[in-house]
Enzyme design. Structure first.
Site, PDB file in Angstrom:
ATOM      1  N   CYS A   2       0.845  -1.194   0.000  1.00 43.11           N
ATOM      2  CA  CYS A   2       0.000   0.000   0.000  1.00 43.11           C
ATOM      3  C   CYS A   2       0.880   1.244   0.000  1.00 43.11           C
ATOM      4  O   CYS A   2       1.822   1.336   0.773  1.00 43.11           O
ATOM      5  CB  CYS A   2      -0.949   0.085   1.177  1.00 43.11           C
ATOM      6  N   ARG A  27       6.569  -1.216  -3.635  1.00 40.63           N
ATOM      7  CA  ARG A  27       6.028  -1.692  -2.360  1.00 40.63           C
ATOM      8  C   ARG A  27       5.057  -2.853  -2.557  1.00 40.63           C
ATOM      9  O   ARG A  27       4.732  -3.546  -1.603  1.00 40.63           O
ATOM     10  CB  ARG A  27       5.302  -0.551  -1.641  1.00 40.63           C
ATOM     11  N   TRP A  74      -2.863  -2.903  -1.567  1.00 42.18           N
ATOM     12  CA  TRP A  74      -2.516  -4.327  -1.516  1.00 42.18           C
ATOM     13  C   TRP A  74      -3.578  -4.953  -0.635  1.00 42.18           C
ATOM     14  O   TRP A  74      -3.622  -4.690   0.573  1.00 42.18           O
ATOM     15  CB  TRP A  74      -1.125  -4.472  -0.898  1.00 42.18           C
ATOM     16  N   ASN A 100      -3.736   3.403   4.698  1.00 46.81           N
ATOM     17  CA  ASN A 100      -2.918   2.188   4.828  1.00 46.81           C
ATOM     18  C   ASN A 100      -3.095   1.662   6.248  1.00 46.81           C
ATOM     19  O   ASN A 100      -3.227   2.452   7.180  1.00 46.81           O
ATOM     20  CB  ASN A 100      -1.429   2.499   4.652  1.00 46.81           C
ATOM     21  N   GLY A 101      -3.023   0.358   6.399  1.00 51.80           N
ATOM     22  CA  GLY A 101      -3.145  -0.216   7.742  1.00 51.80           C
ATOM     23  C   GLY A 101      -4.448  -0.995   7.862  1.00 51.80           C
ATOM     24  O   GLY A 101      -5.125  -1.266   6.863  1.00 51.80           O
ATOM     25  N   GLU A 480      19.342 -18.404   1.811  1.00 46.90           N
ATOM     26  CA  GLU A 480      19.058 -17.159   1.097  1.00 46.90           C
ATOM     27  C   GLU A 480      19.010 -17.403  -0.412  1.00 46.90           C
ATOM     28  O   GLU A 480      18.142 -16.867  -1.110  1.00 46.90           O
ATOM     29  CB  GLU A 480      20.108 -16.095   1.479  1.00 46.90           C
ATOM     30  N   LYS A 484      15.769 -16.642  -2.723  1.00 49.56           N
ATOM     31  CA  LYS A 484      15.823 -15.769  -3.899  1.00 49.56           C
ATOM     32  C   LYS A 484      15.203 -16.470  -5.093  1.00 49.56           C
ATOM     33  O   LYS A 484      14.409 -15.899  -5.812  1.00 49.56           O
ATOM     34  CB  LYS A 484      17.268 -15.384  -4.261  1.00 49.56           C
ATOM     35  N   GLU A 487      11.278 -16.997  -4.726  1.00 42.96           N
ATOM     36  CA  GLU A 487      10.392 -15.831  -4.700  1.00 42.96           C
ATOM     37  C   GLU A 487      10.289 -15.129  -6.048  1.00 42.96           C
ATOM     38  O   GLU A 487       9.259 -14.556  -6.358  1.00 42.96           O
ATOM     39  CB  GLU A 487      10.771 -14.846  -3.586  1.00 42.96           C
ATOM     40  N   HIS A 503      19.366 -37.170   6.509  1.00 40.37           N
ATOM     41  CA  HIS A 503      18.319 -37.408   7.510  1.00 40.37           C
ATOM     42  C   HIS A 503      16.911 -37.296   6.907  1.00 40.37           C
ATOM     43  O   HIS A 503      15.940 -37.098   7.637  1.00 40.37           O
ATOM     44  CB  HIS A 503      18.481 -36.434   8.675  1.00 40.37           C
ATOM     45  N   LYS A 602       6.897  -5.398  -0.789  1.00 40.41           N
ATOM     46  CA  LYS A 602       8.214  -4.983  -0.305  1.00 40.41           C
ATOM     47  C   LYS A 602       8.212  -4.736   1.192  1.00 40.41           C
ATOM     48  O   LYS A 602       9.140  -5.090   1.892  1.00 40.41           O
ATOM     49  CB  LYS A 602       8.642  -3.722  -1.060  1.00 40.41           C
TER      50      LYS A 602
HETATM   51  C1  F6R Z   1      13.098 -11.446   0.422  1.00 43.37           C
HETATM   52  C2  F6R Z   1      12.645 -10.275   1.149  1.00 43.37           C
HETATM   53  C3  F6R Z   1      11.864 -10.487   2.390  1.00 43.37           C
HETATM   54  C4  F6R Z   1      12.274  -9.477   3.453  1.00 43.37           C
HETATM   55  C5  F6R Z   1      11.381  -9.594   4.685  1.00 43.37           C
HETATM   56  C6  F6R Z   1      11.792  -8.635   5.781  1.00 43.37           C
HETATM   57  O1  F6R Z   1      13.871 -11.099  -0.682  1.00 43.37           O
HETATM   58  O2  F6R Z   1      12.870  -9.167   0.749  1.00 43.37           O
HETATM   59  O3  F6R Z   1      12.020 -11.782   2.857  1.00 43.37           O
HETATM   60  O4  F6R Z   1      13.607  -9.697   3.772  1.00 43.37           O
HETATM   61  O5  F6R Z   1      10.066  -9.331   4.320  1.00 43.37           O
HETATM   62  O6  F6R Z   1      11.682  -7.319   5.367  1.00 43.37           O
HETATM   63  P1  F6R Z   1      12.459  -6.154   6.101  1.00 43.37           P
HETATM   64  O7  F6R Z   1      13.908  -6.394   5.916  1.00 43.37           O
HETATM   65  O8  F6R Z   1      11.989  -4.901   5.415  1.00 43.37           O
HETATM   66  O9  F6R Z   1      12.066  -6.206   7.543  1.00 43.37           O
END
Ligand code: F6R
Length: 607
Positions: A2, A27, A74, A100-101, A480, A484, A487, A503, A602
């Site tokens: 949002c 976002r 969103w 927002n919220g 990680e 990546k 996602e 295991h 985001k």
């Molecule tokens: C993955 C990604 C998310 C953020 C998570 C935490 O690429 O971006 O997993 O890392 O949502 O977000 P922040 O760092 O903004 O608290």
């Protein structure tokens, strides 16, 4: 997730709002809308989907009005429909709001209001609009204050009224709002990005504050209408930094920026002579640091994996037990932390709802809390008031890359600092810092291989499943890398500690299930190699991340990417980068919306 953009001034509001919404696209959103005050009437246009859909609906309109509000939604309450998109109207279109919220008590409020008004949407936000309408008796600011006093939940809110053509009301509780200040005009948005083209002077609204914004000034008060004096902050991000800079995607640009922003992260934070890190903004004395019994790292997603790297550094250098927890778990599990605990809250956005709540929980228990945050002035940064900004600059792609490396950098600096207060010698501290200074050049070595990695990615793009394996400090790197890939490409992948395969997960391995493994030259090299061999024996194709010059690693590799040698604790800073590029190029090959993958946002401001 949002985004809000508002404008009041002397320019035409429409193009400023549309561009502002585009600046906030990163976002994540699923519909967008705009409302402009025009000859005493609020015009409203809304559209489901991308901002381009909104723009095509606006094609024949050229509202010249100089006051307007806009929103990218969103969905949380109610589906993705035009009726549910913001702005929402009340008092027959005299009032418009964007919000927002989440209004938690919207059902009770709706029940009361339903006797007098007809609801058009399924949203909690429309309830807020009508609640404001129900309190309106000539002052929009009073109506907003009275309505918000009845609300339970969170909001970043803009409200306008046709009878107040010189006013936008903004209010915040739990959802960020920033006011950009320029000559005779104000910009209000969820973050600074939409206003960077016009001003770098901003005021951050804090929770519980209401701003009455006219073309001449801003008056800020609390819900009881008690005046609050606030300062102006100078933002140093420039607009070019917030744009793609010639790359096809923000994600690629942000991957490529890592050497530069890494330098920003460590600049001025190294005392080479003493072999230690210099970190300002601490809320704890050196004596208290020496007495710490426990370190906890709270975060989510990629920030959590950065935290896991931090664990290895804190335990090895500072020899303090370190726990890493998802914020969403930490806040509900009655964590054991007290005044001898140091809690690091790690977050790119600084707005992650789970992490905000976890921070509050840690504070409640008396722990020292430090932030490792990217977005300056974000909620977590301000609530904690201690810690370090990671200086990664705006990260626009939903998938985090450069913020991750800079989080790891800051965690390492913190570990070196704590270690030096304990048993780490000056010489060891110095050696680590020297290695840190070499990291940007080594990152560049990896980034130069982008074309080769792209060619490798093409070979793997059609697989449906992947394993990512690592051991020790490269275990979080595997996690990680796996995140990546899944996602942004939507391919199923699992990250595992190499030793765990036997295991259970090994049952899945076949020719159809490739393994990406980190096999750099460190103390676990031989162990990791055996784990890779186990997978190969079951037919798995292997892509290996290996140390430059390690011919032996090729024995277990179908494909190989070399990375420069560094100290073991620093390896994640390098080893993650080829995995970011691998995921990126697979997603591109599959035609995915790399910067805005489906279902993700985001800034995760809901629980
Ligand atoms: C993955 C990604 C998310 C953020 C998570 C935490 O690429 O971006 O997993 O890392 O949502 O977000 P922040 O760092 O903004 O608290």
């Amino acid at each position: 997730m949002c985004g809000i953009v508002g404008y009041i001034g002397n320019k035409q509001a429409l193009p400023i709002l549309v561009q502002g919404l585009r600046d906030l696209e990163y976002r994540g959103y699923d519909s967008a809308g705009i409302s402009i005050l025009e000859d005493g009437k609020l015009q409203r246009v809304r559209a489901v989907g991308k901002i381009d859909n909104l723009v095509s609906k606006l094609k024949d309109q050229n509202y010249p009005g100089t006051l307007g509000i806009s929103h990218t939604r969103w969905a949380t309450h109610g589906g993705v429909t035009e009726e549910n998109a913001h702005p929402h109207f009340a008092l027959d279109g005299k009032i418009a709001i964007v919000h927002n919220g989440i209004i938690e008590n919207y059902r009770e409020l709706k029940k009361k209001l339903e006797k007098k008004v007809k609801f058009i949407s399924q949203t909690d936000s429309e309830v807020l609009a009508h609640l404001i309408g129900s309190h309106y008796k000539g002052s929009l600011a009073d109506a907003v204050r009275q309505a918000l006093a009845e609300v339970r939940g969170t909001y970043g809110l803009l409200a306008v009224h046709t009878d107040h053509p010189d006013q936008i009301i903004a209010a915040r509780l739990g959802s960020p709002l920033v006011i950009g200040v320029a000559e005779g005009e104000y910009f209000i948005a969820s973050d600074v990005t939409p206003m960077l083209a016009y001003t770098k002077q901003v005021t951050f609204l804090d929770d519980g504050e209401v701003a009455e914004i006219s073309r001449e000034n801003v008056r800020i008060s609390n819900l009881k209408d008690e005046l609050i004096t606030k300062g102006i902050t100078q933002i140093d991000w420039d607009q070019a930094k917030a744009q793609k800079g010639g790359y096809e995607h923000f994600m690629l640009k942000e991957i490529m920026e890592q050497p530069t922003v890494f330098e920003d992260a460590i600049r001025g934070r190294i005392n080479m002579e003493e072999g230690t890190a210099v970190l300002g903004g601490l809320n704890i004395s050196e004596d208290q640091m020496r007495e710490l019994k426990r370190i906890m790292i709270i975060s989510g997603g990629t920030a959590y994996y950065a935290g896991l790297v931090g664990k290895y550094a804190f335990e090895r250098l500072a020899q303090i037990p370190c726990e890493v927890d998802f914020s969403s778990e930490f806040r509900y599990r009655d964590p054991i932390c007290d005044k001898k605990t140091l809690v690091y809250a790690v977050s790119q956005s600084g707005e992650t709802a789970d992490t905000i709540m976890a921070v509050r929980e840690a504070k409640r228990k008396g722990a020292h809390v430090r932030g490792i945050i990217n977005v300056v002035g974000s909620t977590i940064a301000r609530e904690i008031g201690a810690g370090s900004y990671i200086h990664a600059g705006p990260e626009m792609a939903v998938a985090s890359t450069k913020a991750y490396t800079n989080m790891v950098a800051l965690l390492l600096l913190n570990a070196i600092q704590l270690g030096r207060l304990k048993h780490v010698t000056q010489a060891t501290g110095k050696r680590m810092l020297e290695s840190l200074l070499q990291i940007p050049a080594k990152m560049n070595e990896i980034l130069k291989q982008a074309d080769e990695i792209k060619a490798i990615a093409k070979k793997y793009a059609q697989y449906k499943n992947f394993f990512f394996l690592g051991r020790g400090v490269n275990y979080p790197v595997a996690l990680e890398g796996s995140l990546k890939l899944k996602e942004i490409s939507y391919i199923h992948s699992e990250g595992y500690a190499g030793g765990e395969m036997k295991h259970g997960p090994l049952a899945l391995v076949s020719e159809e299930f490739p393994v990406v493994a980190i096999l750099t030259r460190n103390q676990l090299y031989e162990k990791m190699k055996s784990n890779i061999q186990e997978a190969r024996a079951r037919g798995a194709r292997t892509l290996i991340i290996a140390t430059e010059g390690d011919i032996e690693a090729a024995e277990v590799a179908d494909d190989i990417i070399f990375v420069p040698k560094t100290m073991e604790l620093l390896e994640p800073l390098l080893n993650t980068i080829p995995l970011q590029l691998f995921a990126y190029y697979i997603a591109v090959e599959l035609g995915r919306d790399v910067d805005r993958p489906r279902n993700l946002a985001k800034s995760v401001t809901v629980e």
